[in-house]
Scaffold this active site. Sequence first.
Site, PDB file in Angstrom:
ATOM      1  N   ASP A  10      32.329  94.292  83.067  1.00  0.00           N
ATOM      2  CA  ASP A  10      31.142  95.146  82.874  1.00  0.00           C
ATOM      3  C   ASP A  10      29.926  94.510  83.555  1.00  0.00           C
ATOM      4  O   ASP A  10      28.982  94.111  82.888  1.00  0.00           O
ATOM      5  CB  ASP A  10      30.884  95.394  81.373  1.00  0.00           C
ATOM      6  N   ASP A  14      26.972  87.596  84.542  1.00  0.00           N
ATOM      7  CA  ASP A  14      28.051  86.603  84.593  1.00  0.00           C
ATOM      8  C   ASP A  14      29.358  87.227  85.046  1.00  0.00           C
ATOM      9  O   ASP A  14      30.200  86.553  85.651  1.00  0.00           O
ATOM     10  CB  ASP A  14      28.202  85.856  83.256  1.00  0.00           C
ATOM     11  N   ASN A 158      26.648  85.845  69.086  1.00  0.00           N
ATOM     12  CA  ASN A 158      25.400  85.935  69.844  1.00  0.00           C
ATOM     13  C   ASN A 158      24.751  87.304  69.665  1.00  0.00           C
ATOM     14  O   ASN A 158      23.541  87.416  69.576  1.00  0.00           O
ATOM     15  CB  ASN A 158      25.598  85.582  71.332  1.00  0.00           C
ATOM     16  N   GLU A 164      30.313  88.009  68.594  1.00  0.00           N
ATOM     17  CA  GLU A 164      30.037  87.890  70.038  1.00  0.00           C
ATOM     18  C   GLU A 164      29.961  89.310  70.618  1.00  0.00           C
ATOM     19  O   GLU A 164      30.658  90.217  70.156  1.00  0.00           O
ATOM     20  CB  GLU A 164      31.172  87.067  70.679  1.00  0.00           C
ATOM     21  N   PHE A 165      29.183  89.504  71.679  1.00  0.00           N
ATOM     22  CA  PHE A 165      28.888  90.844  72.194  1.00  0.00           C
ATOM     23  C   PHE A 165      30.140  91.656  72.551  1.00  0.00           C
ATOM     24  O   PHE A 165      30.267  92.827  72.164  1.00  0.00           O
ATOM     25  CB  PHE A 165      27.950  90.769  73.409  1.00  0.00           C
TER      26      PHE A 165
HETATM   27  C1  BDR Z   1      29.569  88.287  77.004  1.00  0.00           C
HETATM   28  O1  BDR Z   1      28.780  89.437  76.771  1.00  0.00           O
HETATM   29  C2  BDR Z   1      28.170  89.859  77.962  1.00  0.00           C
HETATM   30  O2  BDR Z   1      26.807  90.039  77.774  1.00  0.00           O
HETATM   31  C3  BDR Z   1      28.496  88.840  79.015  1.00  0.00           C
HETATM   32  O3  BDR Z   1      28.728  89.480  80.259  1.00  0.00           O
HETATM   33  C4  BDR Z   1      29.736  88.177  78.506  1.00  0.00           C
HETATM   34  O4  BDR Z   1      30.896  88.890  78.890  1.00  0.00           O
HETATM   35  C5  BDR Z   1      28.920  87.092  76.344  1.00  0.00           C
HETATM   36  O5  BDR Z   1      28.795  87.312  74.977  1.00  0.00           O
HETATM   37 CA    CA Z   2      30.830  90.584  80.641  1.00  0.00          CA
END
Ligand code: BDR
Ligand code: CA
Length: 309
Positions: A10, A14, A158, A164-165
Amino acid sequence: MAYSLLLDCDPGLDDALALLLAHGDPDIQLVGVTTVGGNVGLAHTTRNALQLREYLGFPEVPVAAGASQPLTREAVNAAHVHGEGGLGNVTLPEATLPLSEQHAADFIIETLRASPGAVHLVATGPLTNIAIALEREPAIARWAASFTIMGGSYTRGNATPAAEFNILADPEAAKIVFDADWQVVMIGLDLTLQAQANSIVVDRLKALGALADELIVPLATFYFNPKVPDWDGQAVHDVCAVAYVARPDLFSMRPARVDIETRGEFTTGMTVVDFDPLVPNALIATKIDVNGFWAYVESVYAKVAAART
Ligand code: BDR
Ligand code: CA
C-alpha cells in the site's frame, strides 16, 4: 540464490522503499506488485505503484489492484503519516503503462499456481487481498514458497496502544491469514523499530546522488519527528519484510502462536502472541542485525543508483 517475490503493498513511504529493495537486489526477481487500500486509498496506492514501476524501471512486472475496503469494516488510513498522496513530498512522473486487468487476489492465485513452491509472497499493507485470495483458493497457502508480512507486534501498537496499523486496518482479514494452512513470518513493530533510518544512515544514503535526492531520502525522512521518545530516525518497516526473504541471516526468529483480536474494546487489531505454543502458526522476528541490515540495503540502493547514471 535467486528468490521470486510477489509484493502486496500500500505505497506508502516504506512500501516504496521496500519496492526499491525488491527491484534492486539482483538475488530477487520481482514477479508482481499488487496493491491494497491502506496508508492511503487504493487509487493512490495503485497510482504510486504504477509510477514507481516506471520511475525505477521494471516495466515488465505486472501491477494489479485489489481491495479498496477492508473485508467488513470502514477503511482507516495513515495519510497523516504518509501524506495525502501516500509518498510524502515525492512527486513522480505520471505512469503510461497499464494496470493489469486482473484483481490482485486473482493475480496472486494465478502467479502462485503457475509456480508452486517457487514464489515468496510478501505483504506490507492490510491483509485484505491475501485473505480474499485464500478464500478463493486456499491452496495458495501450500503454493507460496514462504509468506512474510510486515504487521503486528508482541509488545505494543502504533495505530493504537495495542494494535499495529496493518492489522488494525483489517483485523478480520488478518485472522483469516493467520488461521490459514501456512507459517506466517511476522516482521512486527518490535523488529522494525530496531532499524530506524537515523542521521548516520540518512547521511550515507545522501551519497547516492539523484536517486537519493528525488526518492530515498524524502521517503525515509518525511514523518520523522525527533521529539517523539524512542525515535532515533524514521522506521522503514516494510523494507525489513522484503529484506527477510533475501537475507534471513540478519534476523533472529522465534516460533509462536498468533491470534488476532477482532472484538476488543481497546485491543481490536492486536496480535496476541504465545511464544510457548502447542501449535505454532508463525515465525516471529525478534532481533535484527542493524548494521548488517543497513549495509545490505545501502548496497542494493547503490546498485540502483549506479545503474541510473
Ligand atoms: C505499517 O503501516 C504502514 O503505515 C506502513 O507502511 C507499514 O506497512 C507500519 O505499522
Ligand atoms: Ca505498508
